[in-house]
Write a protein that holds these residues in place. Structure first.
Motif, PDB file in Angstrom:
ATOM      1  N   ALA A 291       0.965  -0.864  -0.146  1.00 58.54           N
ATOM      2  CA  ALA A 291       0.154  -0.378  -0.416  1.00 58.54           C
ATOM      3  C   ALA A 291       1.301   1.362   0.001  1.00 58.54           C
ATOM      4  CB  ALA A 291      -0.812  -0.235   0.650  1.00 58.54           C
ATOM      5  N   THR A 292       2.144   1.577   1.033  1.00 58.54           N
ATOM      6  CA  THR A 292       2.868   2.577   1.312  1.00 58.54           C
ATOM      7  C   THR A 292       3.567   2.656  -0.711  1.00 58.54           C
ATOM      8  OG1 THR A 292       3.147   1.584   3.423  1.00 58.54           O
ATOM      9  CG2 THR A 292       5.064   3.167   1.631  1.00 58.54           C
ATOM     10  N   GLU A 293       3.919   2.094  -1.582  1.00 60.79           N
ATOM     11  CA  GLU A 293       4.372   1.556  -2.805  1.00 60.79           C
ATOM     12  C   GLU A 293       3.099   2.049  -3.125  1.00 60.79           C
ATOM     13  OE1 GLU A 293       6.161  -2.425  -3.589  1.00 60.79           O
ATOM     14  OE2 GLU A 293       7.753  -2.341  -2.023  1.00 60.79           O
ATOM     15  N   ALA A 294       2.313   1.661  -3.600  1.00 58.19           N
ATOM     16  CA  ALA A 294       0.986   2.303  -4.578  1.00 58.19           C
ATOM     17  C   ALA A 294       0.610   3.915  -4.257  1.00 58.19           C
ATOM     18  CB  ALA A 294      -0.183   1.119  -4.202  1.00 58.19           C
ATOM     19  N   LEU A 295       0.383   4.173  -3.340  1.00 55.49           N
ATOM     20  CA  LEU A 295       0.548   5.542  -2.641  1.00 55.49           C
ATOM     21  C   LEU A 295       1.748   6.364  -3.066  1.00 55.49           C
ATOM     22  CD1 LEU A 295      -1.426   5.757   0.835  1.00 55.49           C
ATOM     23  CD2 LEU A 295      -1.832   6.532  -1.156  1.00 55.49           C
ATOM     24  N   ALA A 296       2.509   5.911  -3.141  1.00 58.13           N
ATOM     25  CA  ALA A 296       4.347   6.381  -3.535  1.00 58.13           C
ATOM     26  C   ALA A 296       4.118   6.546  -4.963  1.00 58.13           C
ATOM     27  CB  ALA A 296       5.264   6.084  -3.374  1.00 58.13           C
ATOM     28  N   GLU A 297       3.532   5.523  -5.848  1.00 56.09           N
ATOM     29  CA  GLU A 297       3.842   5.538  -7.250  1.00 56.09           C
ATOM     30  C   GLU A 297       2.957   6.618  -7.622  1.00 56.09           C
ATOM     31  OE1 GLU A 297       3.261   1.870  -8.827  1.00 56.09           O
ATOM     32  OE2 GLU A 297       5.240   1.071  -7.840  1.00 56.09           O
ATOM     33  N   PHE A 298       1.560   6.247  -7.224  1.00 54.70           N
ATOM     34  CA  PHE A 298      -0.115   7.590  -7.277  1.00 54.70           C
ATOM     35  C   PHE A 298       0.645   9.184  -6.714  1.00 54.70           C
ATOM     36  CE2 PHE A 298      -3.280   9.444  -5.870  1.00 54.70           C
ATOM     37  CZ  PHE A 298      -4.035   9.864  -6.959  1.00 54.70           C
ATOM     38  N   ARG A 299       1.433   9.037  -6.433  1.00 56.27           N
ATOM     39  CA  ARG A 299       1.728  10.591  -5.469  1.00 56.27           C
ATOM     40  C   ARG A 299       2.732  10.929  -6.706  1.00 56.27           C
ATOM     41  NH1 ARG A 299       1.558   9.300   0.308  1.00 56.27           N
ATOM     42  NH2 ARG A 299      -0.380   9.880   1.132  1.00 56.27           N
ATOM     43  N   ALA A 300       4.022  10.238  -6.990  1.00 56.49           N
ATOM     44  CA  ALA A 300       4.423  10.323  -8.908  1.00 56.49           C
ATOM     45  C   ALA A 300       4.508  10.727  -9.868  1.00 56.49           C
ATOM     46  CB  ALA A 300       5.818   9.520  -8.350  1.00 56.49           C
ATOM     47  N   GLY A 301       2.675   9.819  -9.824  1.00 56.45           N
ATOM     48  CA  GLY A 301       1.888  10.245 -11.085  1.00 56.45           C
ATOM     49  C   GLY A 301       2.417   9.201 -12.012  1.00 56.45           C
TER      50      GLY A 301
END
Length: 70
Positions: free
Chosen positions: A52-62
């Protein structure tokens, strides 16, 4: 025992013995399945948090796309 389970057992006692045995087997398997699921989920909690942390980071990075764009 809850009232609902008590009622279910009372109804089950009215069934023929072979149907009672079949119902008991189903209930026992469902309980075992639930225990396996809970154990599996408990073991995967850290993995899920990392994902989940990785997915959120990818989302925030576009780096993600909406599903409808796939």
């Amino acid at each position: 025992m809850t009232q609902a389970l008590n009622s279910a057992v009372a109804e089950a006692t009215k069934l023929p013995p072979d149907e009672q045995d079949a119902l008991a087997a189903i209930l026992i398997e469902e309980i075992a399945s639930e225990k396996r699921w809970l154990q599996s989920f408990a073991k995967s909690e850290n993995i899920l948090e990392t994902m989940a942390t990785e997915a959120l980071a990818e989302f925030r990075a576009g780096k993600t796309k909406p599903i409808e764009d796939l």
